[in-house]
Design a protein around this motif. Structure first.
Motif, PDB file in Angstrom:
ATOM      1  N   LEU A   1       0.854  -1.185   0.000  1.00  0.00           N
ATOM      2  CA  LEU A   1       0.000   0.000   0.000  1.00  0.00           C
ATOM      3  C   LEU A   1       0.892   1.239   0.000  1.00  0.00           C
ATOM      4  O   LEU A   1       1.824   1.316   0.798  1.00  0.00           O
ATOM      5  CB  LEU A   1      -0.877   0.045   1.250  1.00  0.00           C
ATOM      6  CG  LEU A   1      -1.916  -1.050   1.473  1.00  0.00           C
ATOM      7  CD1 LEU A   1      -1.342  -2.166   2.315  1.00  0.00           C
ATOM      8  CD2 LEU A   1      -3.131  -0.473   2.147  1.00  0.00           C
ATOM      9  N   CYS A   2       0.620   2.190  -0.889  1.00  0.00           N
ATOM     10  CA  CYS A   2       1.352   3.459  -0.885  1.00  0.00           C
ATOM     11  C   CYS A   2       0.346   4.566  -0.603  1.00  0.00           C
ATOM     12  O   CYS A   2      -0.559   4.812  -1.397  1.00  0.00           O
ATOM     13  CB  CYS A   2       2.026   3.703  -2.230  1.00  0.00           C
ATOM     14  SG  CYS A   2       3.212   2.436  -2.646  1.00  0.00           S
ATOM     15  N   ILE A   3       0.512   5.214   0.530  1.00  0.00           N
ATOM     16  CA  ILE A   3      -0.487   6.175   0.999  1.00  0.00           C
ATOM     17  C   ILE A   3       0.125   7.576   1.030  1.00  0.00           C
ATOM     18  O   ILE A   3       1.163   7.792   1.652  1.00  0.00           O
ATOM     19  CB  ILE A   3      -0.986   5.780   2.406  1.00  0.00           C
ATOM     20  CG1 ILE A   3      -1.470   4.324   2.376  1.00  0.00           C
ATOM     21  CG2 ILE A   3      -2.110   6.680   2.868  1.00  0.00           C
ATOM     22  CD1 ILE A   3      -0.992   3.515   3.520  1.00  0.00           C
ATOM     23  N   GLU A   4      -0.534   8.507   0.378  1.00  0.00           N
ATOM     24  CA  GLU A   4      -0.013   9.881   0.298  1.00  0.00           C
ATOM     25  C   GLU A   4      -0.399  10.689   1.524  1.00  0.00           C
ATOM     26  O   GLU A   4      -1.573  10.986   1.741  1.00  0.00           O
ATOM     27  CB  GLU A   4      -0.583  10.580  -0.948  1.00  0.00           C
ATOM     28  CG  GLU A   4       0.113  10.183  -2.215  1.00  0.00           C
ATOM     29  CD  GLU A   4      -0.291  11.022  -3.415  1.00  0.00           C
ATOM     30  OE1 GLU A   4      -1.226  11.840  -3.302  1.00  0.00           O
ATOM     31  OE2 GLU A   4       0.333  10.840  -4.473  1.00  0.00           O
ATOM     32  N   MET A   5       0.581  11.048   2.312  1.00  0.00           N
ATOM     33  CA  MET A   5       0.332  11.860   3.505  1.00  0.00           C
ATOM     34  C   MET A   5       1.448  12.887   3.642  1.00  0.00           C
ATOM     35  O   MET A   5       2.333  12.744   4.486  1.00  0.00           O
ATOM     36  CB  MET A   5       0.298  10.959   4.757  1.00  0.00           C
ATOM     37  CG  MET A   5      -0.756   9.878   4.719  1.00  0.00           C
ATOM     38  SD  MET A   5      -0.289   8.491   5.761  1.00  0.00           S
ATOM     39  CE  MET A   5      -1.212   8.829   7.199  1.00  0.00           C
ATOM     40  N   PRO A   6       1.412  13.936   2.807  1.00  0.00           N
ATOM     41  CA  PRO A   6       2.521  14.890   2.844  1.00  0.00           C
ATOM     42  C   PRO A   6       2.559  15.701   4.140  1.00  0.00           C
ATOM     43  O   PRO A   6       1.518  16.085   4.661  1.00  0.00           O
ATOM     44  CB  PRO A   6       2.240  15.800   1.641  1.00  0.00           C
ATOM     45  CG  PRO A   6       0.787  15.651   1.377  1.00  0.00           C
ATOM     46  CD  PRO A   6       0.433  14.252   1.767  1.00  0.00           C
TER      47      PRO A   6
ATOM     48  N   THR B   1      -5.468  -0.338   9.943  1.00  0.00           N
ATOM     49  CA  THR B   1      -5.738   1.100  10.100  1.00  0.00           C
ATOM     50  C   THR B   1      -4.436   1.884   9.970  1.00  0.00           C
ATOM     51  O   THR B   1      -3.423   1.526  10.564  1.00  0.00           O
ATOM     52  CB  THR B   1      -6.367   1.391  11.476  1.00  0.00           C
ATOM     53  OG1 THR B   1      -7.507   0.562  11.629  1.00  0.00           O
ATOM     54  CG2 THR B   1      -6.791   2.837  11.593  1.00  0.00           C
ATOM     55  N   ILE B   2      -4.516   2.940   9.168  1.00  0.00           N
ATOM     56  CA  ILE B   2      -3.362   3.817   9.003  1.00  0.00           C
ATOM     57  C   ILE B   2      -3.735   5.193   9.506  1.00  0.00           C
ATOM     58  O   ILE B   2      -4.823   5.699   9.243  1.00  0.00           O
ATOM     59  CB  ILE B   2      -2.915   3.847   7.530  1.00  0.00           C
ATOM     60  CG1 ILE B   2      -2.006   2.649   7.274  1.00  0.00           C
ATOM     61  CG2 ILE B   2      -2.081   5.081   7.222  1.00  0.00           C
ATOM     62  CD1 ILE B   2      -2.472   1.699   6.360  1.00  0.00           C
ATOM     63  N   HIS B   3      -2.841   5.779  10.231  1.00  0.00           N
ATOM     64  CA  HIS B   3      -3.166   6.987  10.951  1.00  0.00           C
ATOM     65  C   HIS B   3      -1.935   7.879  11.050  1.00  0.00           C
ATOM     66  O   HIS B   3      -0.832   7.382  11.255  1.00  0.00           O
ATOM     67  CB  HIS B   3      -3.633   6.529  12.343  1.00  0.00           C
ATOM     68  CG  HIS B   3      -4.108   7.640  13.175  1.00  0.00           C
ATOM     69  ND1 HIS B   3      -3.360   8.147  14.193  1.00  0.00           N
ATOM     70  CD2 HIS B   3      -5.231   8.367  13.117  1.00  0.00           C
ATOM     71  CE1 HIS B   3      -4.017   9.151  14.749  1.00  0.00           C
ATOM     72  NE2 HIS B   3      -5.157   9.302  14.108  1.00  0.00           N
ATOM     73  N   GLY B   4      -2.097   9.178  10.863  1.00  0.00           N
ATOM     74  CA  GLY B   4      -0.967  10.099  11.006  1.00  0.00           C
ATOM     75  C   GLY B   4      -1.471  11.521  11.160  1.00  0.00           C
ATOM     76  O   GLY B   4      -2.567  11.857  10.722  1.00  0.00           O
ATOM     77  N   LEU B   5      -0.672  12.351  11.815  1.00  0.00           N
ATOM     78  CA  LEU B   5      -1.088  13.735  12.057  1.00  0.00           C
ATOM     79  C   LEU B   5      -0.223  14.713  11.281  1.00  0.00           C
ATOM     80  O   LEU B   5       0.996  14.620  11.280  1.00  0.00           O
ATOM     81  CB  LEU B   5      -0.980  14.070  13.547  1.00  0.00           C
ATOM     82  CG  LEU B   5      -1.953  13.395  14.496  1.00  0.00           C
ATOM     83  CD1 LEU B   5      -1.616  13.781  15.920  1.00  0.00           C
ATOM     84  CD2 LEU B   5      -3.382  13.779  14.160  1.00  0.00           C
TER      85      LEU B   5
ATOM     86  N   VAL C   1       5.144   9.807   1.375  1.00  0.00           N
ATOM     87  CA  VAL C   1       4.331   8.629   1.053  1.00  0.00           C
ATOM     88  C   VAL C   1       4.669   7.505   2.032  1.00  0.00           C
ATOM     89  O   VAL C   1       5.838   7.163   2.210  1.00  0.00           O
ATOM     90  CB  VAL C   1       4.589   8.153  -0.404  1.00  0.00           C
ATOM     91  CG1 VAL C   1       3.785   6.893  -0.706  1.00  0.00           C
ATOM     92  CG2 VAL C   1       4.223   9.245  -1.391  1.00  0.00           C
ATOM     93  N   LEU C   2       3.646   6.974   2.666  1.00  0.00           N
ATOM     94  CA  LEU C   2       3.839   5.846   3.573  1.00  0.00           C
ATOM     95  C   LEU C   2       3.654   4.564   2.775  1.00  0.00           C
ATOM     96  O   LEU C   2       2.624   4.357   2.139  1.00  0.00           O
ATOM     97  CB  LEU C   2       2.826   5.906   4.725  1.00  0.00           C
ATOM     98  CG  LEU C   2       2.890   4.765   5.732  1.00  0.00           C
ATOM     99  CD1 LEU C   2       4.127   4.868   6.599  1.00  0.00           C
ATOM    100  CD2 LEU C   2       1.649   4.749   6.616  1.00  0.00           C
ATOM    101  N   LYS C   3       4.681   3.720   2.810  1.00  0.00           N
ATOM    102  CA  LYS C   3       4.621   2.471   2.059  1.00  0.00           C
ATOM    103  C   LYS C   3       4.551   1.319   3.044  1.00  0.00           C
ATOM    104  O   LYS C   3       5.475   1.109   3.831  1.00  0.00           O
ATOM    105  CB  LYS C   3       5.862   2.358   1.168  1.00  0.00           C
ATOM    106  CG  LYS C   3       5.831   1.189   0.223  1.00  0.00           C
ATOM    107  CD  LYS C   3       7.023   1.276  -0.712  1.00  0.00           C
ATOM    108  CE  LYS C   3       7.071   0.091  -1.651  1.00  0.00           C
ATOM    109  NZ  LYS C   3       8.196   0.215  -2.580  1.00  0.00           N
ATOM    110  N   VAL C   4       3.445   0.609   3.017  1.00  0.00           N
ATOM    111  CA  VAL C   4       3.247  -0.515   3.934  1.00  0.00           C
ATOM    112  C   VAL C   4       3.319  -1.801   3.120  1.00  0.00           C
ATOM    113  O   VAL C   4       2.600  -1.964   2.142  1.00  0.00           O
ATOM    114  CB  VAL C   4       1.879  -0.418   4.658  1.00  0.00           C
ATOM    115  CG1 VAL C   4       1.699  -1.563   5.631  1.00  0.00           C
ATOM    116  CG2 VAL C   4       1.751   0.916   5.378  1.00  0.00           C
ATOM    117  N   THR C   5       4.230  -2.682   3.520  1.00  0.00           N
ATOM    118  CA  THR C   5       4.392  -3.947   2.805  1.00  0.00           C
ATOM    119  C   THR C   5       3.909  -5.092   3.688  1.00  0.00           C
ATOM    120  O   THR C   5       4.368  -5.248   4.817  1.00  0.00           O
ATOM    121  CB  THR C   5       5.869  -4.163   2.419  1.00  0.00           C
ATOM    122  OG1 THR C   5       6.328  -2.993   1.745  1.00  0.00           O
ATOM    123  CG2 THR C   5       6.033  -5.357   1.502  1.00  0.00           C
TER     124      THR C   5
END
Lengths: 124, 157
Positions: free
Chosen positions: A33-38, A55-59, A105-109
């Motif tokens: 998963l590649c999630i855009e969280m600049p 669940t993916i979470h960031g502030l 970008v958060l990359k979850v493998t």
């Protein structure tokens, strides 16, 4: 359209929870998963797997400039919470989940468990 | 005798219309953006184009432009200033080693982009600082001496 309308905009403006955009690809033994969280600070990033629910979470917090300078024009998210849930449909090896945050970008493998990987069956 | 309306010099935040105006702005914003995702123009006949979301900040000495460019590296981004127009351009590439049919979901935008911003004041082009961190480009543009706000002293006689 209404999903987008209500899901994105209203949430962004009023609850300050943003659903980040994601790309997902699947290979024989991995799901990525590649999630855009600049602009998210690394220490607030959180990846959690509960059952088959990921669940993916960031502030994204205000930085010095966003806090103190006068904004003439604003389109970006300045202070928001990024959050997104995923339902996994194949078993993954919990110990082998890796996540790294590069260039916003958060990359979850996720490594698929042996049972979830395709088995070659020899035809006699 | 004509009655002139008297305009009282009161605090803007106390006027009953501030809230209404804010609501109107918010509604306009809602309708502007509801049909397309932010930063993405899908009304074009030639197909969608994307442009990064930007902010412009102002202080006494500097202008600061910030742009969200997640998934790009420093080398993919070009910044140029001509007269008072700042352009940010580049190309965002999809991961190379992944084939098309392995994708289950693609929501992110790829391709080349170009964004031009007219700067509200003149800046010193030789002293521009650019930082790129966590997918956010930050440009610090020092204002030219003559563009800075100046206090003019008026002698009252």
């Amino acid at each position: 359209m209404f999903d987008k309308f209500i899901g994105n905009r209203v949430a962004q403006n009023y609850n300050h929870i943003v659903r980040p955009s994601v790309d997902i690809y699947e290979t024989e033994n991995e799901v990525v998963l590649c999630i855009e969280m600049p602009g998210v600070s690394k220490e607030t990033l959180n990846v959690e797997l509960q059952g088959s629910n990921l669940t993916i979470h960031g502030l994204k917090k205000k930085d010095n400039i966003e806090e103190k300078y006068h904004a003439l024009y604003n389109e970006r998210h300045i202070a928001v919470e990024y959050r997104r849930d995923f339902q996994l449909n194949s078993e993954v090896v919990r110990q082998k989940i890796t996540a790294n945050y590069v260039n916003g970008v958060l990359k979850v493998t996720l490594v698929k468990s042996q049972e979830a990987q395709p088995q070659k069956i020899a035809i006699s | 005798m004509t009655n002139f309306p008297i305009r009282r010099n009161h605090d803007l935040t106390l006027t009953p219309f501030t809230d209404l105006e804010a609501l109107q702005r918010e509604m306009n914003r809602l309708f502007d953006f509801s049909l397309s995702r932010p930063g993405y123009d899908d009304t074009s006949l030639l197909g969608g184009q994307w442009a990064p979301l930007v902010d412009i900040y102002d202080s006494k000495d500097n202008l600061v432009v910030k742009a969200d460019l997640p998934g790009l590296s420093k080398e993919d981004i070009q910044v140029a200033i001509q007269e008072n127009i700042l352009t940010i351009s580049g190309e965002k590439k999809q991961e190379l080693n992944v084939s098309e049919n392995e994708y289950l979901r693609t929501e992110r935008f790829y391709g080349s982009f170009h964004r031009a911003i007219t700067l509200p004041t003149e800046v010193d082009r030789t002293k521009v600082q650019a930082n790129f961190k966590d997918g956010v480009l930050e440009l610090i543009l020092p204002k030219k001496e003559e563009a800075k706000p100046q206090q003019i002293k008026i002698d009252v006689k």
